[in-house]
Design a protein around this motif. Sequence first.
Motif, PDB file in Angstrom:
ATOM      1  N   ILE A 162       0.848  -1.197   0.000  1.00  0.00           N
ATOM      2  CA  ILE A 162       0.000   0.000   0.000  1.00  0.00           C
ATOM      3  C   ILE A 162       0.882   1.246   0.000  1.00  0.00           C
ATOM      4  O   ILE A 162       0.662   2.200  -0.746  1.00  0.00           O
ATOM      5  N   MET A 163       1.898   1.222   0.839  1.00  0.00           N
ATOM      6  CA  MET A 163       2.806   2.354   0.963  1.00  0.00           C
ATOM      7  C   MET A 163       3.450   2.688  -0.375  1.00  0.00           C
ATOM      8  O   MET A 163       3.507   3.842  -0.794  1.00  0.00           O
ATOM      9  N   SER A 164       3.934   1.634  -1.091  1.00  0.00           N
ATOM     10  CA  SER A 164       4.725   1.883  -2.284  1.00  0.00           C
ATOM     11  C   SER A 164       3.889   2.413  -3.444  1.00  0.00           C
ATOM     12  O   SER A 164       4.444   2.868  -4.439  1.00  0.00           O
ATOM     13  N   ARG A 165       2.573   2.388  -3.316  1.00  0.00           N
ATOM     14  CA  ARG A 165       1.753   3.013  -4.357  1.00  0.00           C
ATOM     15  C   ARG A 165       2.007   4.507  -4.413  1.00  0.00           C
ATOM     16  O   ARG A 165       1.870   5.134  -5.455  1.00  0.00           O
ATOM     17  N   ASN A 166       2.345   5.097  -3.272  1.00  0.00           N
ATOM     18  CA  ASN A 166       2.566   6.536  -3.235  1.00  0.00           C
ATOM     19  C   ASN A 166       3.978   6.913  -2.846  1.00  0.00           C
ATOM     20  O   ASN A 166       4.442   7.998  -3.184  1.00  0.00           O
ATOM     21  N   ASN A 167       4.616   6.047  -2.087  1.00  0.00           N
ATOM     22  CA  ASN A 167       5.907   6.418  -1.536  1.00  0.00           C
ATOM     23  C   ASN A 167       6.846   5.215  -1.561  1.00  0.00           C
ATOM     24  O   ASN A 167       6.697   4.298  -0.763  1.00  0.00           O
ATOM     25  N   PRO A 168       7.804   5.201  -2.478  1.00  0.00           N
ATOM     26  CA  PRO A 168       8.700   4.047  -2.537  1.00  0.00           C
ATOM     27  C   PRO A 168       9.833   4.097  -1.515  1.00  0.00           C
ATOM     28  O   PRO A 168      10.574   3.132  -1.392  1.00  0.00           O
ATOM     29  N   PRO A 197       9.798   4.835   2.183  1.00  0.00           N
ATOM     30  CA  PRO A 197       9.300   5.187   3.523  1.00  0.00           C
ATOM     31  C   PRO A 197      10.401   5.323   4.576  1.00  0.00           C
ATOM     32  O   PRO A 197      10.230   6.085   5.530  1.00  0.00           O
ATOM     33  N   ALA A 198      11.513   4.606   4.409  1.00  0.00           N
ATOM     34  CA  ALA A 198      12.583   4.749   5.402  1.00  0.00           C
ATOM     35  C   ALA A 198      13.150   6.167   5.345  1.00  0.00           C
ATOM     36  O   ALA A 198      13.481   6.768   6.368  1.00  0.00           O
ATOM     37  N   LEU A 199      13.220   6.695   4.131  1.00  0.00           N
ATOM     38  CA  LEU A 199      13.740   8.055   3.930  1.00  0.00           C
ATOM     39  C   LEU A 199      12.777   9.091   4.512  1.00  0.00           C
ATOM     40  O   LEU A 199      13.140   9.913   5.352  1.00  0.00           O
ATOM     41  N   GLU A 253       5.631   4.702   9.673  1.00  0.00           N
ATOM     42  CA  GLU A 253       6.148   4.782   8.306  1.00  0.00           C
ATOM     43  C   GLU A 253       7.609   4.337   8.265  1.00  0.00           C
ATOM     44  O   GLU A 253       8.029   3.551   7.409  1.00  0.00           O
ATOM     45  N   LYS A 254       8.358   4.809   9.241  1.00  0.00           N
ATOM     46  CA  LYS A 254       9.770   4.438   9.325  1.00  0.00           C
ATOM     47  C   LYS A 254       9.914   2.933   9.521  1.00  0.00           C
ATOM     48  O   LYS A 254      10.773   2.279   8.904  1.00  0.00           O
ATOM     49  N   ALA A 255       9.038   2.377  10.361  1.00  0.00           N
ATOM     50  CA  ALA A 255       9.108   0.931  10.617  1.00  0.00           C
ATOM     51  C   ALA A 255       8.834   0.146   9.335  1.00  0.00           C
ATOM     52  O   ALA A 255       9.492  -0.867   9.065  1.00  0.00           O
ATOM     53  N   ILE A 256       7.879   0.625   8.529  1.00  0.00           N
ATOM     54  CA  ILE A 256       7.606  -0.046   7.247  1.00  0.00           C
ATOM     55  C   ILE A 256       8.841   0.064   6.356  1.00  0.00           C
ATOM     56  O   ILE A 256       9.238  -0.891   5.690  1.00  0.00           O
ATOM     57  N   GLY A 257       9.473   1.253   6.376  1.00  0.00           N
ATOM     58  CA  GLY A 257      10.672   1.464   5.574  1.00  0.00           C
ATOM     59  C   GLY A 257      11.782   0.502   5.945  1.00  0.00           C
ATOM     60  O   GLY A 257      12.406  -0.115   5.076  1.00  0.00           O
TER      61      GLY A 257
END
Lengths: 514, 299
Positions: A69-75, A77-79, A107-111
Amino acid sequence: MLSGVEKIKAPYFCGASPISVNKTGEWRLLTPTRRESLSPCSSDCLLEGEIPLWLEAVKRESWPEAWQIMSRNNPFPALTGHVCYQSCTANCNRGRLDEEVDIREVEKAIGYWRLDNYEPGGKAVTSKGKVAVAGSGPAGLSCAYYLAVNGYAVTVFEKSAVIGGMAALGIPEYRLPRTVLQRELAILEDMGIDFVTACEVGKDVEVARLYSEYDHLFLATGAWLSRRAGIKGEEAEGVWYALDFLSLVNRGGDPESGGTVVVIGGGNAAIDSARTALRQPGVDHVSLVYRRSRAEMPAEPSEVEAAEDEGVELIFNALPREIITKNGAAVGIGFDYCRTGLEGLIVDRNRSFEKSCSTVIMALGQDPDYSIFGQLKETRPLYAGGDLVSGPATVPEAIRAGRLAAFSLLADLEGTPLPDFGARPLKKVSFEDLNLAAKVNLQLQQKQTLPFEEAARCLGCGSCNSCGVCYLFCPDLAVDRSNGSYEFNLDYCKGCGICAEECPARALVMEGGV
Amino acid sequence: MLVDDLNREREMIISGHNACPGCGAALAVRYLTRALGPNLAIVLTASCWSIIAGAPPLTALKCPILHCPFPSAGSVGSGLKRGLEAKGKGDTTVVVLAGDGGTFDIGLQALSGAAQRNEDIIFVCYDNEAYMNTGMQTSSATPFGARTNTAPYPLFKEGRKKDIMQIMAAHGIPYAATATVAFPDDMEAKLKKAQSITGFRFIHVLSPCPPGWGSESADTVHLSRLAVQTGFFPLYEIHNGVDWKMTWMTDKSRLPLSAYLDRQRRFKQMDKEKIVALQEELDDEWYFLMNKVGPADRC
């Protein structure tokens, strides 16, 4: 097998058969349907991220789904989990109850999950075409990522020796650990993206050549021209421009600043410079001087507070008049009192003061270098984004620009219509819209350290967060739970609508017909 | 919290039962069986649940059901419990499930007898405030001002709703409590407490009835919550007939009764004086209840 048919276990069986042969779903006139509305966090997110959806996935500890889901908008997330200024939490409805959800930490944790769990060797198919990207900052990287996952061979040209643009050279180490960026870049390289460093588009390689060798071109060269103050002594030794100072430190160089440092400016670059200077060996004192008042500072308030807490002295309403030099080196600055009037700045030369210092950092803003546009002789549409188009902005805004450029380029290359980027519902779910009467998800009243617990604090606001209220209040047991999320069993749902009425997040509506 | 334990294995009702959409009684029995099961036997007097449970050989409950005539719920429950004890199956919980008709009116003498003998059963009355199954006739549980099919407009139910909790408290039974479907945690806690006590236990459950009350089927839980928030149906428990304790109180003052009445067509043509009269009756009852409940037990 019908999901509603259950075996009745002995000894409570008594010879009867379960009534589940009675398909009460036939009585139904209205059907509960999920309808997602816009949450305040998504609405305020610079990346248009579907925040409640990935929070819900994290709550279930379903990390692959969260990443998807995250990568649809933000590849990256760690950054962004490190550097984003979190506009998302400003209107968080949870804040009306106790404390906002710490979205950035999740978000950072997903990254980090992505960085730890990326499987190398999975090179994307790169047969559809070739695209050149000028600039390896967040905008260029994001565009390269979306093109690569869609099957294009991407070559990124970077003028400096370091990949990452402003994320590598502008953002200080304390805000973004270098290893995070390096790991993100390693993944991109593994995906088959080529990086050409020390090669400036328009200088080392002609734009026309790129147009002939590649199917298309994306320009994201950023905003790297430091604004000058135009005051006396600006050329002296010990006077730095913020970007030069930050990129030198970020490359591992020593700016040889010592003693007292004065930073001039009120933007994020000024704050970054001041906080970086404070971390240099030999620096005793850092002052930040801004010509207007604190309320007018363009810098992120949380960063200003952090700088103040670290010991940066903040001086407002002072305009630098000249830099005092001695033997070609800066030894102090002369300031005039200054404030914002109705028709611009009002300077009072009678109220001036001097401040002695050994290093001056001028953070007066940056401008994009538009000269690259002069070389274009193409009639094809041009794609450009990031700071080059918007002027100095933030990492999330650049990532969004890269994503939009990638999908526009894809539409252009494949001859499909341009995706509708602006199609988002205007109304967002307010606190009053939520139905918190069932008192679900309200237990954790403070910030949690574990990401899935913090994610569980999310109220959902307009999208299902698997709270289970629909299951709890269903008189017909027609809500099935599988893998932590809920589905309606329409064989038995009578369409009473209790689930839609009680849904705390207002993510359900009753729709006509079966 | 109940929602944290969404174990479907614990559910004892079966999808496909014959309750109307949005039935409060179905929800009440779902929570009831979930809390008390699985070693459970249910005595079912004539009521909506006689239909909801299905005609043999079909059943909507994963436990034995004994259907019985209208006035006999208390006696049949007593007999079943004593029979189980005689056969050495005394650990089975016997629940008598009756509607308001089978509790307040027709079943009252058997109920009173069983309570007086302190039989070891849990008597659960799911109260939908009229004889809903037979066509919405007035019962002594119907609140003042409501219209039913035996009191159609311009008639209305006259006289107060019978205070069954006081009747049960007067029997001095070990445990009596009120519960409703909008508060499943509270309901489960009370049922578990009842199960841990020996002797006659009485649970009065308010279960909204969309067709009978003329409410939206989606409003069942909301109405049940409003009934508590307005003070129309306070949640409390009584130990040994004397020790009264609130289990849920609004943090603020009670909501005006009209919030509850406006969502039901049975109160639609009620004029202002009657609403005021009902509110006054309610305030009296609230005052009475607060006197019964000591200041420390107002939770």
